[in-house]
Motif scaffolding. Structure first.
Motif, PDB file in Angstrom:
ATOM      1  N   VAL A  56       0.836  -1.199   0.000  1.00 22.53           N
ATOM      2  CA  VAL A  56       0.000   0.000   0.000  1.00 22.53           C
ATOM      3  C   VAL A  56       0.868   1.245   0.000  1.00 22.53           C
ATOM      4  CG1 VAL A  56      -1.615   1.369   1.382  1.00 22.53           C
ATOM      5  CG2 VAL A  56      -1.945  -1.096   1.171  1.00 22.53           C
ATOM      6  N   VAL A  57       0.534   2.168  -0.884  1.00 21.77           N
ATOM      7  CA  VAL A  57       1.094   3.520  -0.826  1.00 21.77           C
ATOM      8  C   VAL A  57      -0.019   4.441  -0.341  1.00 21.77           C
ATOM      9  CG1 VAL A  57       2.042   5.476  -2.114  1.00 21.77           C
ATOM     10  CG2 VAL A  57       2.810   3.146  -2.635  1.00 21.77           C
ATOM     11  N   SER A  58       0.177   5.038   0.822  1.00 20.11           N
ATOM     12  CA  SER A  58      -0.790   5.980   1.380  1.00 20.11           C
ATOM     13  C   SER A  58      -0.207   7.378   1.213  1.00 20.11           C
ATOM     14  CB  SER A  58      -1.044   5.667   2.856  1.00 20.11           C
ATOM     15  OG  SER A  58      -1.972   6.571   3.416  1.00 20.11           O
ATOM     16  N   SER A  59      -0.790   8.162   0.316  1.00 19.61           N
ATOM     17  CA  SER A  59      -0.238   9.467  -0.037  1.00 19.61           C
ATOM     18  C   SER A  59      -1.158  10.586   0.434  1.00 19.61           C
ATOM     19  CB  SER A  59      -0.044   9.567  -1.561  1.00 19.61           C
ATOM     20  OG  SER A  59       0.353  10.870  -1.936  1.00 19.61           O
ATOM     21  N   VAL A  60      -0.615  11.469   1.265  1.00 21.70           N
ATOM     22  CA  VAL A  60      -1.389  12.627   1.727  1.00 21.70           C
ATOM     23  C   VAL A  60      -0.706  13.938   1.346  1.00 21.70           C
ATOM     24  CG1 VAL A  60      -2.469  11.392   3.635  1.00 21.70           C
ATOM     25  CG2 VAL A  60      -0.296  12.578   4.016  1.00 21.70           C
ATOM     26  N   GLY A  61       0.420  13.863   0.627  1.00 21.07           N
ATOM     27  CA  GLY A  61       1.081  15.082   0.173  1.00 21.07           C
ATOM     28  C   GLY A  61       0.205  15.823  -0.828  1.00 21.07           C
ATOM     29  N   VAL A  62       0.241  17.146  -0.778  1.00 25.23           N
ATOM     30  CA  VAL A  62      -0.520  17.978  -1.718  1.00 25.23           C
ATOM     31  C   VAL A  62       0.315  18.170  -2.972  1.00 25.23           C
ATOM     32  CG1 VAL A  62      -1.658  20.190  -2.083  1.00 25.23           C
ATOM     33  CG2 VAL A  62      -1.686  19.140   0.186  1.00 25.23           C
ATOM     34  N   HIS A  63      -0.103  17.548  -4.071  1.00 23.97           N
ATOM     35  CA  HIS A  63       0.696  17.531  -5.297  1.00 23.97           C
ATOM     36  C   HIS A  63       0.296  18.677  -6.219  1.00 23.97           C
ATOM     37  CE1 HIS A  63       2.853  13.644  -4.789  1.00 23.97           C
ATOM     38  NE2 HIS A  63       1.882  13.469  -3.899  1.00 23.97           N
ATOM     39  N   ALA A  64       0.972  19.791  -6.073  1.00 19.43           N
ATOM     40  CA  ALA A  64       0.711  20.965  -6.898  1.00 19.43           C
ATOM     41  C   ALA A  64       1.698  20.995  -8.067  1.00 19.43           C
ATOM     42  CB  ALA A  64       0.814  22.232  -6.062  1.00 19.43           C
ATOM     43  N   HIS A  65       1.568  20.011  -8.952  1.00 22.61           N
ATOM     44  CA  HIS A  65       2.426  19.944 -10.124  1.00 22.61           C
ATOM     45  C   HIS A  65       1.627  19.335 -11.270  1.00 22.61           C
ATOM     46  CE1 HIS A  65       2.773  15.573  -9.616  1.00 22.61           C
ATOM     47  NE2 HIS A  65       3.054  15.788  -8.317  1.00 22.61           N
TER      48      HIS A  65
END
Length: 279
Positions: A265-274
């Motif tokens: 599992v990859v749990s991603s909570v970073g805000v990806h502004a790209h």
């Protein structure tokens, strides 16, 4: 005009500290909070660095704050003098999402510290005072033994780190592997990443690896129970059971997929502004 001190957005790579209009005369459902502590989120850097457009010049920055209720409008259950912490977005407390534990997706949610170029939105908490719509659904009373500095963590930083770790554990539940036998890598050990490390430990993950380019951040994660080395040889090289991505950069998400095992599992909570898309 009554004024207050605040940090405001001027343009990319330029913010200023000065006098702005102080919020007053709370409307029904609103509260005015005297800010006692506030934080700087990594996502605040997106408009500052120009990677996210649309923020209006003069917007008071910040969505992490705690303080004391100064005034309330009609219909508000909170009372002046109460110590409170704020969520990073407003929540009405009545819509379908709010009543199903998804208040961050409230039908009328607004992000503190974001006023668009058309003038729509609400000012943020890096100021002496802040206007809080939907006060009863947005503000949480602080226990007497919780400081304002600790309260700042509740509305975004700690909540995001905990959700990231809990989300990974929930998605691995069907594997039948006990939590103490699971391994997790935390990619990005800033404040949210450190909270993710602490949460992963509290949730019972067996091995927690800290990944960051800044050694002092890795060292801080180690103090919270993470391992600062040995990731490459863990699990006989098959990869991590879970990877928590809390950076919000394309390279960090790409690395997360490289570190996770098949079926992990990859749990991603970073805000990806790209605009680089999905790895």
């Amino acid at each position: 005009m009554n004024t207050m001190k605040a940090v405001v957005f001027d343009e990319p790579y330029k913010v200023s500290y000065g006098d702005v209009e102080r919020p007053s005369n709370p409307q029904p459902g609103e509260a005015i909070v005297r800010v006692m502590a506030c934080g700087l989120c990594g996502s605040d850097l997106h408009p500052y660095r120009g990677s996210e457009a649309g923020l209006r010049t003069g917007t008071v920055c910040g969505h992490e704050f705690a303080g004391i209720v100064e005034e309330v409008g009609s219909g508000v259950k909170l009372t002046p003098g109460e110590r409170v912490a704020a969520s990073f977005t407003t929540a009405c407390g009545r819509c379908w999402f709010c009543t199903h534990a998804l208040s961050s997706r409230c039908d009328s949610a607004q992000l503190f510290g974001w006023v668009d170029e058309a003038g729509q939105g609400i000012h943020g908490g890096q100021a002496q005072f802040v206007r809080v719509p939907h006060a009863d659904g947005t503000l949480m009373r602080l226990p007497d033994d919780v400081t304002f500095e600790e309260g700042v963590l509740l509305g975004d930083i700690m909540a995001t780190g905990y959700f990231c770790a809990k989300n990974a554990l929930s998605l691995l539940a069907d594997s039948g592997i006990p939590p103490e036998q699971l391994s997790v890598a935390v990619v990005g050990c800033g404040p949210v990443g450190l909270c993710a490390v602490a949460s992963a430990r509290a949730l019972g993950f067996g091995q927690i690896f800290a990944v960051d380019r800044v050694q002092s951040r890795v060292d801080a994660a180690v103090k919270l129970g993470a391992l600062g080395q040995g990731l490459e040889s863990a699990n006989d090289g098959r990869g991590m059971d879970a990877v928590l991505e809390v950076v919000g950069a394309y390279e960090a998400l790409k690395l997360s997929f490289a570190l996770v095992r098949a079926g992990g599992v990859v749990s991603s909570v970073g805000v990806h502004a790209h605009d680089k898309g999905f790895p």
